[in-house]
Design a protein around this motif. Structure first.
Motif, PDB file in Angstrom:
ATOM      1  N   ARG A 125       0.836  -1.193   0.000  1.00  0.00           N
ATOM      2  CA  ARG A 125       0.000   0.000   0.000  1.00  0.00           C
ATOM      3  C   ARG A 125       0.874   1.247   0.000  1.00  0.00           C
ATOM      4  O   ARG A 125       0.597   2.208  -0.712  1.00  0.00           O
ATOM      5  CB  ARG A 125      -0.906   0.002   1.226  1.00  0.00           C
ATOM      6  N   GLY A 126       1.888   1.298   0.771  1.00  0.00           N
ATOM      7  CA  GLY A 126       2.786   2.449   0.817  1.00  0.00           C
ATOM      8  C   GLY A 126       3.453   2.660  -0.524  1.00  0.00           C
ATOM      9  O   GLY A 126       3.596   3.790  -0.999  1.00  0.00           O
ATOM     10  N   THR A 127       3.888   1.583  -1.150  1.00  0.00           N
ATOM     11  CA  THR A 127       4.553   1.679  -2.448  1.00  0.00           C
ATOM     12  C   THR A 127       3.579   2.194  -3.503  1.00  0.00           C
ATOM     13  O   THR A 127       3.915   3.076  -4.311  1.00  0.00           O
ATOM     14  CB  THR A 127       5.113   0.304  -2.875  1.00  0.00           C
ATOM     15  N   VAL A 128       2.382   1.643  -3.504  1.00  0.00           N
ATOM     16  CA  VAL A 128       1.376   2.041  -4.490  1.00  0.00           C
ATOM     17  C   VAL A 128       0.994   3.498  -4.284  1.00  0.00           C
ATOM     18  O   VAL A 128       0.902   4.270  -5.249  1.00  0.00           O
ATOM     19  CB  VAL A 128       0.140   1.121  -4.389  1.00  0.00           C
ATOM     20  N   ASP A 129       0.783   3.895  -3.047  1.00  0.00           N
ATOM     21  CA  ASP A 129       0.400   5.282  -2.775  1.00  0.00           C
ATOM     22  C   ASP A 129       1.502   6.244  -3.196  1.00  0.00           C
ATOM     23  O   ASP A 129       1.223   7.304  -3.775  1.00  0.00           O
ATOM     24  CB  ASP A 129       0.069   5.478  -1.292  1.00  0.00           C
ATOM     25  N   ASP A 159       1.071   9.030  -6.064  1.00  0.00           N
ATOM     26  CA  ASP A 159       1.321  10.434  -5.743  1.00  0.00           C
ATOM     27  C   ASP A 159       2.308  11.037  -6.725  1.00  0.00           C
ATOM     28  O   ASP A 159       2.137  12.172  -7.179  1.00  0.00           O
ATOM     29  CB  ASP A 159       1.834  10.583  -4.305  1.00  0.00           C
ATOM     30  N   GLU A 160       3.343  10.260  -7.048  1.00  0.00           N
ATOM     31  CA  GLU A 160       4.322  10.755  -8.023  1.00  0.00           C
ATOM     32  C   GLU A 160       3.652  10.910  -9.383  1.00  0.00           C
ATOM     33  O   GLU A 160       3.900  11.861 -10.119  1.00  0.00           O
ATOM     34  CB  GLU A 160       5.508   9.786  -8.125  1.00  0.00           C
ATOM     35  N   LEU A 161       2.793   9.956  -9.717  1.00  0.00           N
ATOM     36  CA  LEU A 161       2.078  10.011 -10.993  1.00  0.00           C
ATOM     37  C   LEU A 161       1.136  11.211 -11.025  1.00  0.00           C
ATOM     38  O   LEU A 161       1.047  11.903 -12.043  1.00  0.00           O
ATOM     39  CB  LEU A 161       1.286   8.698 -11.192  1.00  0.00           C
ATOM     40  N   ASP A 162       0.447  11.474  -9.932  1.00  0.00           N
ATOM     41  CA  ASP A 162      -0.438  12.653  -9.847  1.00  0.00           C
ATOM     42  C   ASP A 162       0.376  13.928  -9.951  1.00  0.00           C
ATOM     43  O   ASP A 162      -0.063  14.896 -10.583  1.00  0.00           O
ATOM     44  CB  ASP A 162      -1.217  12.643  -8.522  1.00  0.00           C
ATOM     45  N   ALA A 163       1.537  13.963  -9.316  1.00  0.00           N
ATOM     46  CA  ALA A 163       2.358  15.173  -9.344  1.00  0.00           C
ATOM     47  C   ALA A 163       2.843  15.451 -10.774  1.00  0.00           C
ATOM     48  O   ALA A 163       2.939  16.597 -11.202  1.00  0.00           O
ATOM     49  CB  ALA A 163       3.560  15.021  -8.397  1.00  0.00           C
ATOM     50  N   VAL A 164       3.163  14.383 -11.512  1.00  0.00           N
ATOM     51  CA  VAL A 164       3.619  14.541 -12.887  1.00  0.00           C
ATOM     52  C   VAL A 164       2.457  14.951 -13.799  1.00  0.00           C
ATOM     53  O   VAL A 164       2.604  15.797 -14.656  1.00  0.00           O
ATOM     54  CB  VAL A 164       4.291  13.223 -13.373  1.00  0.00           C
ATOM     55  N   SER A 165       1.271  14.368 -13.604  1.00  0.00           N
ATOM     56  CA  SER A 165       0.144  14.641 -14.501  1.00  0.00           C
ATOM     57  C   SER A 165      -0.594  15.924 -14.140  1.00  0.00           C
ATOM     58  O   SER A 165      -1.251  16.514 -14.973  1.00  0.00           O
ATOM     59  CB  SER A 165      -0.820  13.464 -14.505  1.00  0.00           C
TER      60      SER A 165
END
Length: 181
Positions: free
Chosen positions: A162-166, A170-176
């Motif tokens: 869960r920590g890895t996925v989150d 989050d990194e994906l959201d920050a990039v998009s």
């Protein structure tokens, strides 16, 4: 003696009537005149007066009828004008009421349209959130499987996974996020 004078004395004059005929004619004329003045003339005068009275009464009655007809005509014209004014007022009221109904229906349609649009947008937002959640879960599972293959160890631990996925999301959201704005 002259033979012509003898004949003239003996023959009565045909142009002049005999004096007794003149007196008798005069008495008959005066008697006839008296009868006409006493009996016939008053009767004619009476009939003439009655006829004149009837004619004058008829004229007066006709004038009264004409005056009444004129009064009735004026009343009719006044009623007709009043009826026309009433009809125009009713027509104007009906137009105003019709316009008010149209405006009300238009307002109701706009309100209903806005409600339907808002409901559709809410439904789209809910579906988007659901799809994003499903995609996150699928993406998280795929990312864990991929990371497990890359790392070579199993990332079955729920907390770690869960920590890895989150963190990945989050990194994906920050990039998009900057690209979406």
């Amino acid at each position: 003696m002259n033979p012509t004078s003898y004949l003239a004395a003996e023959a009565p004059n045909p142009v002049l009537p005999h004096p007794s005929e003149i007196i008798l004619g005069l008495i008959a004329f005066l008697l006839l005149l008296f009868v006409l003045q006493k009996f016939v003339s008053p009767r004619f005068e009476k009939l003439y007066a009655e006829r004149a009275e009837r004619i004058e009464g008829g004229i007066a009655k006709a004038e009264a009828s004409q005056a009444e007809a004129q009064r009735v005509l004026q009343e009719y014209k006044a009623q007709l004008a009043e009826a026309r004014a009433e009809a125009a007022r009713i027509r104007d009221d009906a137009r105003a009421e019709g316009q008010a109904i149209v405006d009300e229906m238009r307002e109701q349609a706009q309100t209903e349209s806005a409600r339907i649009v808002a409901q559709g947008q809410a439904q789209l937002a809910a579906q988007k959130a659901q799809i994003v959640a499903e995609l996150r879960a699928d993406l998280g599972r795929m990312a864990v499987d991929l990371a497990g293959r890359v790392v070579g160890e199993s990332l079955e631990d729920e907390a770690r996974r869960r920590g890895t996925v989150d963190r990945f999301l989050d990194e994906l959201d920050a990039v998009s996020a900057p690209a979406g704005k």
